[in-house]
Design a protein around this motif. Structure first.
Motif, PDB file in Angstrom:
ATOM      1  N   LEU A   1       0.849  -1.185   0.000  1.00 41.17           N
ATOM      2  CA  LEU A   1       0.000   0.000   0.000  1.00 41.17           C
ATOM      3  C   LEU A   1       0.887   1.238   0.000  1.00 41.17           C
ATOM      4  CD1 LEU A   1      -2.787   1.396   0.368  1.00 41.17           C
ATOM      5  CD2 LEU A   1      -2.462   1.098   2.839  1.00 41.17           C
ATOM      6  N   VAL A   2       0.602   2.158  -0.903  1.00 42.21           N
ATOM      7  CA  VAL A   2       1.393   3.381  -1.008  1.00 42.21           C
ATOM      8  C   VAL A   2       0.462   4.538  -1.326  1.00 42.21           C
ATOM      9  CG1 VAL A   2       1.890   3.010  -3.456  1.00 42.21           C
ATOM     10  CG2 VAL A   2       3.455   4.384  -2.072  1.00 42.21           C
ATOM     11  N   GLN A   3       0.815   5.723  -0.889  1.00 42.88           N
ATOM     12  CA  GLN A   3       0.023   6.898  -1.210  1.00 42.88           C
ATOM     13  C   GLN A   3       0.320   7.364  -2.628  1.00 42.88           C
ATOM     14  OE1 GLN A   3       0.820   9.815   1.869  1.00 42.88           O
ATOM     15  NE2 GLN A   3      -0.979   9.131   3.029  1.00 42.88           N
ATOM     16  N   ALA A   4      -0.636   8.033  -3.213  1.00 39.59           N
ATOM     17  CA  ALA A   4      -0.447   8.598  -4.546  1.00 39.59           C
ATOM     18  C   ALA A   4       0.796   9.495  -4.547  1.00 39.59           C
ATOM     19  CB  ALA A   4      -1.668   9.394  -4.959  1.00 39.59           C
ATOM     20  N   GLY A   5       1.586   9.362  -5.607  1.00 39.47           N
ATOM     21  CA  GLY A   5       2.831  10.096  -5.709  1.00 39.47           C
ATOM     22  C   GLY A   5       4.028   9.332  -5.203  1.00 39.47           C
TER      23      GLY A   5
ATOM     24  N   SER B   1       6.387   5.656  -4.499  1.00 40.94           N
ATOM     25  CA  SER B   1       7.103   4.718  -5.363  1.00 40.94           C
ATOM     26  C   SER B   1       7.116   3.323  -4.748  1.00 40.94           C
ATOM     27  CB  SER B   1       8.550   5.175  -5.564  1.00 40.94           C
ATOM     28  OG  SER B   1       8.615   6.422  -6.206  1.00 40.94           O
ATOM     29  N   LEU B   2       7.229   2.355  -5.604  1.00 45.64           N
ATOM     30  CA  LEU B   2       7.433   0.965  -5.197  1.00 45.64           C
ATOM     31  C   LEU B   2       8.366   0.314  -6.200  1.00 45.64           C
ATOM     32  CD1 LEU B   2       3.879  -0.420  -4.254  1.00 45.64           C
ATOM     33  CD2 LEU B   2       5.798  -0.072  -2.691  1.00 45.64           C
ATOM     34  N   ARG B   3       9.119  -0.673  -5.742  1.00 43.02           N
ATOM     35  CA  ARG B   3       9.905  -1.486  -6.648  1.00 43.02           C
ATOM     36  C   ARG B   3       9.494  -2.936  -6.482  1.00 43.02           C
ATOM     37  NH1 ARG B   3      16.370  -2.741  -7.379  1.00 43.02           N
ATOM     38  NH2 ARG B   3      16.033  -3.967  -5.479  1.00 43.02           N
ATOM     39  N   LEU B   4       8.986  -3.496  -7.553  1.00 40.72           N
ATOM     40  CA  LEU B   4       8.621  -4.908  -7.560  1.00 40.72           C
ATOM     41  C   LEU B   4       9.804  -5.738  -8.025  1.00 40.72           C
ATOM     42  CD1 LEU B   4       5.065  -4.740  -9.201  1.00 40.72           C
ATOM     43  CD2 LEU B   4       5.725  -4.405  -6.802  1.00 40.72           C
TER      44      LEU B   4
ATOM     45  N   THR C   1      16.752 -12.127 -11.461  1.00 43.13           N
ATOM     46  CA  THR C   1      15.669 -11.271 -10.997  1.00 43.13           C
ATOM     47  C   THR C   1      15.365 -10.169 -12.005  1.00 43.13           C
ATOM     48  OG1 THR C   1      16.286 -11.679  -8.681  1.00 43.13           O
ATOM     49  CG2 THR C   1      14.882  -9.775  -9.116  1.00 43.13           C
ATOM     50  N   VAL C   2      14.080  -9.911 -12.182  1.00 42.30           N
ATOM     51  CA  VAL C   2      13.627  -8.779 -12.974  1.00 42.30           C
ATOM     52  C   VAL C   2      12.900  -7.820 -12.035  1.00 42.30           C
ATOM     53  CG1 VAL C   2      11.456  -9.915 -13.658  1.00 42.30           C
ATOM     54  CG2 VAL C   2      12.393  -8.062 -15.058  1.00 42.30           C
ATOM     55  N   TYR C   3      13.035  -6.529 -12.317  1.00 42.02           N
ATOM     56  CA  TYR C   3      12.480  -5.504 -11.434  1.00 42.02           C
ATOM     57  C   TYR C   3      11.512  -4.612 -12.206  1.00 42.02           C
ATOM     58  CZ  TYR C   3      16.661  -6.797  -8.781  1.00 42.02           C
ATOM     59  OH  TYR C   3      17.634  -7.501  -8.116  1.00 42.02           O
ATOM     60  N   LEU C   4      10.617  -4.003 -11.450  1.00 40.02           N
ATOM     61  CA  LEU C   4       9.759  -2.963 -12.003  1.00 40.02           C
ATOM     62  C   LEU C   4       9.753  -1.810 -11.001  1.00 40.02           C
ATOM     63  CD1 LEU C   4       7.855  -2.196 -14.358  1.00 40.02           C
ATOM     64  CD2 LEU C   4       5.957  -2.929 -12.882  1.00 40.02           C
ATOM     65  N   GLN C   5      10.430  -0.748 -11.364  1.00 46.27           N
ATOM     66  CA  GLN C   5      10.435   0.459 -10.548  1.00 46.27           C
ATOM     67  C   GLN C   5       9.247   1.314 -10.955  1.00 46.27           C
ATOM     68  OE1 GLN C   5      12.591   1.444  -7.983  1.00 46.27           O
ATOM     69  NE2 GLN C   5      11.102   3.099  -7.716  1.00 46.27           N
ATOM     70  N   MET C   6       8.410   1.656  -9.989  1.00 46.26           N
ATOM     71  CA  MET C   6       7.198   2.420 -10.264  1.00 46.26           C
ATOM     72  C   MET C   6       7.246   3.707  -9.457  1.00 46.26           C
ATOM     73  SD  MET C   6       4.382  -0.667 -10.228  1.00 46.26           S
ATOM     74  CE  MET C   6       4.545  -0.936  -8.470  1.00 46.26           C
ATOM     75  N   ASN C   7       7.241   4.809 -10.158  1.00 48.97           N
ATOM     76  CA  ASN C   7       7.297   6.123  -9.520  1.00 48.97           C
ATOM     77  C   ASN C   7       6.028   6.920  -9.806  1.00 48.97           C
ATOM     78  OD1 ASN C   7       9.963   5.556  -8.682  1.00 48.97           O
ATOM     79  ND2 ASN C   7      10.794   6.376 -10.592  1.00 48.97           N
ATOM     80  N   SER C   8       5.827   7.951  -9.016  1.00 54.19           N
ATOM     81  CA  SER C   8       4.657   8.825  -9.194  1.00 54.19           C
ATOM     82  C   SER C   8       3.378   8.012  -9.336  1.00 54.19           C
ATOM     83  CB  SER C   8       4.854   9.730 -10.415  1.00 54.19           C
ATOM     84  OG  SER C   8       6.031  10.494 -10.299  1.00 54.19           O
TER      85      SER C   8
ATOM     86  N   GLY D   1       4.040 -15.729 -12.601  1.00 54.93           N
ATOM     87  CA  GLY D   1       4.118 -15.747 -11.152  1.00 54.93           C
ATOM     88  C   GLY D   1       2.733 -15.671 -10.546  1.00 54.93           C
ATOM     89  N   GLN D   2       2.684 -15.670  -9.229  1.00 52.75           N
ATOM     90  CA  GLN D   2       1.399 -15.693  -8.528  1.00 52.75           C
ATOM     91  C   GLN D   2       0.801 -14.299  -8.369  1.00 52.75           C
ATOM     92  OE1 GLN D   2       4.275 -15.614  -7.000  1.00 52.75           O
ATOM     93  NE2 GLN D   2       3.984 -14.114  -5.364  1.00 52.75           N
ATOM     94  N   GLY D   3       1.587 -13.286  -8.607  1.00 53.57           N
ATOM     95  CA  GLY D   3       1.096 -11.920  -8.516  1.00 53.57           C
ATOM     96  C   GLY D   3       1.369 -11.272  -7.170  1.00 53.57           C
ATOM     97  N   THR D   4       1.484  -9.960  -7.187  1.00 51.53           N
ATOM     98  CA  THR D   4       1.655  -9.188  -5.964  1.00 51.53           C
ATOM     99  C   THR D   4       0.745  -7.971  -6.038  1.00 51.53           C
ATOM    100  OG1 THR D   4       3.283  -8.151  -4.480  1.00 51.53           O
ATOM    101  CG2 THR D   4       3.639  -7.860  -6.840  1.00 51.53           C
ATOM    102  N   GLN D   5       0.046  -7.701  -4.950  1.00 52.03           N
ATOM    103  CA  GLN D   5      -0.938  -6.624  -4.943  1.00 52.03           C
ATOM    104  C   GLN D   5      -0.257  -5.278  -4.741  1.00 52.03           C
ATOM    105  OE1 GLN D   5      -4.516  -6.725  -5.193  1.00 52.03           O
ATOM    106  NE2 GLN D   5      -4.235  -4.490  -5.298  1.00 52.03           N
ATOM    107  N   VAL D   6      -0.633  -4.328  -5.574  1.00 55.01           N
ATOM    108  CA  VAL D   6      -0.214  -2.937  -5.420  1.00 55.01           C
ATOM    109  C   VAL D   6      -1.474  -2.099  -5.244  1.00 55.01           C
ATOM    110  CG1 VAL D   6       0.817  -0.942  -6.561  1.00 55.01           C
ATOM    111  CG2 VAL D   6       1.905  -3.192  -6.732  1.00 55.01           C
ATOM    112  N   THR D   7      -1.541  -1.370  -4.152  1.00 52.06           N
ATOM    113  CA  THR D   7      -2.682  -0.510  -3.876  1.00 52.06           C
ATOM    114  C   THR D   7      -2.183   0.911  -3.662  1.00 52.06           C
ATOM    115  OG1 THR D   7      -3.870  -2.343  -2.830  1.00 52.06           O
ATOM    116  CG2 THR D   7      -4.676  -0.116  -2.404  1.00 52.06           C
ATOM    117  N   VAL D   8      -2.728   1.836  -4.442  1.00 48.05           N
ATOM    118  CA  VAL D   8      -2.335   3.235  -4.352  1.00 48.05           C
ATOM    119  C   VAL D   8      -3.518   4.032  -3.827  1.00 48.05           C
ATOM    120  CG1 VAL D   8      -1.387   5.217  -5.569  1.00 48.05           C
ATOM    121  CG2 VAL D   8      -0.797   2.895  -6.314  1.00 48.05           C
ATOM    122  N   SER D   9      -3.344   4.640  -2.681  1.00 44.34           N
ATOM    123  CA  SER D   9      -4.429   5.408  -2.074  1.00 44.34           C
ATOM    124  C   SER D   9      -4.336   6.870  -2.492  1.00 44.34           C
ATOM    125  CB  SER D   9      -4.362   5.293  -0.555  1.00 44.34           C
ATOM    126  OG  SER D   9      -3.162   5.858  -0.069  1.00 44.34           O
ATOM    127  N   SER D  10      -5.492   7.499  -2.583  1.00 36.29           N
ATOM    128  CA  SER D  10      -5.531   8.905  -3.019  1.00 36.29           C
ATOM    129  C   SER D  10      -5.427   9.854  -1.834  1.00 36.29           C
ATOM    130  CB  SER D  10      -6.835   9.165  -3.780  1.00 36.29           C
ATOM    131  OG  SER D  10      -7.926   8.841  -2.963  1.00 36.29           O
TER     132      SER D  10
END
Length: 125
Positions: free
Chosen positions: A11-15, A17-20, A78-85, A116-125
């Motif tokens: 869980l992350v706030q809008a704006g 970042s997360l790295r999967l 390993t493969v990564y996904l950097q997610m910003n903003s 893969g089995q998936g990982t949940q990403v939740t972005v709160s406003s």
């Protein structure tokens, strides 16, 4: 047989970042392309990003360019996904997938052989 295990969601706030991460095992990691996809509730699974086996070629969903970055470390399998903003509309289950056939990464769900089995990403406003 390849096994893919995602991690890094949360869980992350809008704006924010997360790295999967997606750890692979069972087959020489440097010999196949990898992709990230996501699926929001009630929606179809959609392409996010993909990377060739060498890491030299990457593709992104047009709307995500500039915010998301895919990379891989073949020494760490390993493969990564950097997610910003991050935005609330980025909320979804994120999946990594392996394409054993193509060196040039595909943007199509049906071209990927192992998920893969998936990982949940939740972005709160």
């Amino acid at each position: 047989q390849v096994q893919l295990v995602e991690s890094g969601g949360g869980l992350v706030q809008a704006g924010g970042s997360l790295r999967l991460s997606c750890a692979a095992s069972g087959r020489a990691f440097s010999t196949y392309a990898m992709g990230w996809f996501r699926q929001a509730p009630g929606k179809q699974r959609e392409f996010v990003a993909a990377i060739s086996w060498t890491g030299s070629t990457t593709y992104y969903q047009d709307s995500l360019k500039g915010r998301f970055t895919i990379s891989r470390d073949n020494a760490k399998n390993t493969v990564y996904l950097q997610m910003n903003s991050l935005k609330p509309e980025d909320t979804a289950v994120y999946y990594c997938a392996a394409d054993f056939l193509r060196n040039i990464p595909s943007t199509s769900v049906r071209d990927y052989d192992q998920w893969g089995q998936g990982t949940q990403v939740t972005v709160s406003s």
